[in-house]
Design a protein around this motif. Sequence first.
Motif, PDB file in Angstrom:
ATOM      1  N   PRO A 288      65.966  20.729  -3.349  1.00  0.00           N
ATOM      2  CA  PRO A 288      66.384  20.918  -4.752  1.00  0.00           C
ATOM      3  C   PRO A 288      67.880  21.131  -4.962  1.00  0.00           C
ATOM      4  CG  PRO A 288      65.473  22.954  -3.884  1.00  0.00           C
ATOM      5  CD  PRO A 288      65.337  21.932  -2.788  1.00  0.00           C
TER       6      PRO A 288
ATOM      7  N   HIS B  28      71.853  25.388  -4.285  1.00  0.00           N
ATOM      8  CA  HIS B  28      70.695  25.530  -5.167  1.00  0.00           C
ATOM      9  C   HIS B  28      70.701  26.929  -5.783  1.00  0.00           C
ATOM     10  CE1 HIS B  28      66.119  26.076  -5.712  1.00  0.00           C
ATOM     11  NE2 HIS B  28      66.614  25.442  -6.766  1.00  0.00           N
TER      12      HIS B  28
ATOM     13  N   CYS C 152      68.539  24.803   4.452  1.00  0.00           N
ATOM     14  CA  CYS C 152      68.417  26.055   3.710  1.00  0.00           C
ATOM     15  C   CYS C 152      66.989  26.591   3.869  1.00  0.00           C
ATOM     16  CB  CYS C 152      68.746  25.835   2.236  1.00  0.00           C
ATOM     17  SG  CYS C 152      68.608  27.361   1.302  1.00  0.00           S
TER      18      CYS C 152
ATOM     19  N   CYS D  92      65.452  28.835   2.211  1.00  0.00           N
ATOM     20  CA  CYS D  92      64.792  29.344   0.999  1.00  0.00           C
ATOM     21  C   CYS D  92      63.871  28.319   0.349  1.00  0.00           C
ATOM     22  CB  CYS D  92      65.830  29.832   0.001  1.00  0.00           C
ATOM     23  SG  CYS D  92      66.692  31.305   0.580  1.00  0.00           S
TER      24      CYS D  92
ATOM     25  N   GLY E  38      64.250  24.764   1.240  1.00  0.00           N
ATOM     26  CA  GLY E  38      64.214  23.551   2.055  1.00  0.00           C
ATOM     27  C   GLY E  38      65.263  22.496   1.782  1.00  0.00           C
TER      28      GLY E  38
HETATM   29  S1  FES Z   1      68.617  28.281  -2.250  1.00  0.00           S
HETATM   30 FE1  FES Z   1      68.770  26.708  -0.842  1.00  0.00          FE
HETATM   31  S2  FES Z   1      67.200  25.385  -1.356  1.00  0.00           S
HETATM   32 FE2  FES Z   1      67.044  26.952  -2.814  1.00  0.00          FE
END
Ligand code: FES
Length: 164
Positions: A130, A98, A113, A115, A117
């Motif tokens: 995302p 992402h 992740c 950041c 999700g």
């Molecule tokens: S950087 Fe991993 S979900 Fe946005």
Amino acid sequence: MAADNNHIETSQRFAPPATRRDFLGLAATWSAIVAFVMAMLGALRLPMPSVFPESNSRVKLGRPDRFALGSATYFSKLRLWLFRDEAGFKAISSVCTHLGCVAERGVDGQYLCPCHGSKFDEIGAVKGGPAPKGLVWVDLSLSPEGWIVADTLSDVDPKTVLQA
Ligand code: FES
């Protein structure tokens, strides 16, 4: 016998500037010439890349016997997981597709992740969030000295295995 300074001839060619204005003009001219030459040298260097990504993307991970059968080893600087099973070696990047955060691998082998999700399954496929695509599996090879080498800019099929 005293020297008569009034009769010492000076070369007109190498005569120092007569006034401060002349000196400043000369200094400005030479400064402009030096700046121009330096700019041209810089411009000539532009077509040459400072970094060669291909050479920098290949990283030695270690000798195969360093990694036990069934092991999962994380290389934090490379943000890379290296797995060894009966089939051989495989490596997956933990960089989220992402926005580039580092996805964490849980005990179930899935990735999350922190950041935004995004969730990825054991083979890095997107399960939610995302992230536009799955985690990247990287190409592994053996160096002439027998070290496992990962090409961190590669993107190979998840089934790709290095037998060593
Ligand atoms: S950087 Fe991993 S979900 Fe946005």
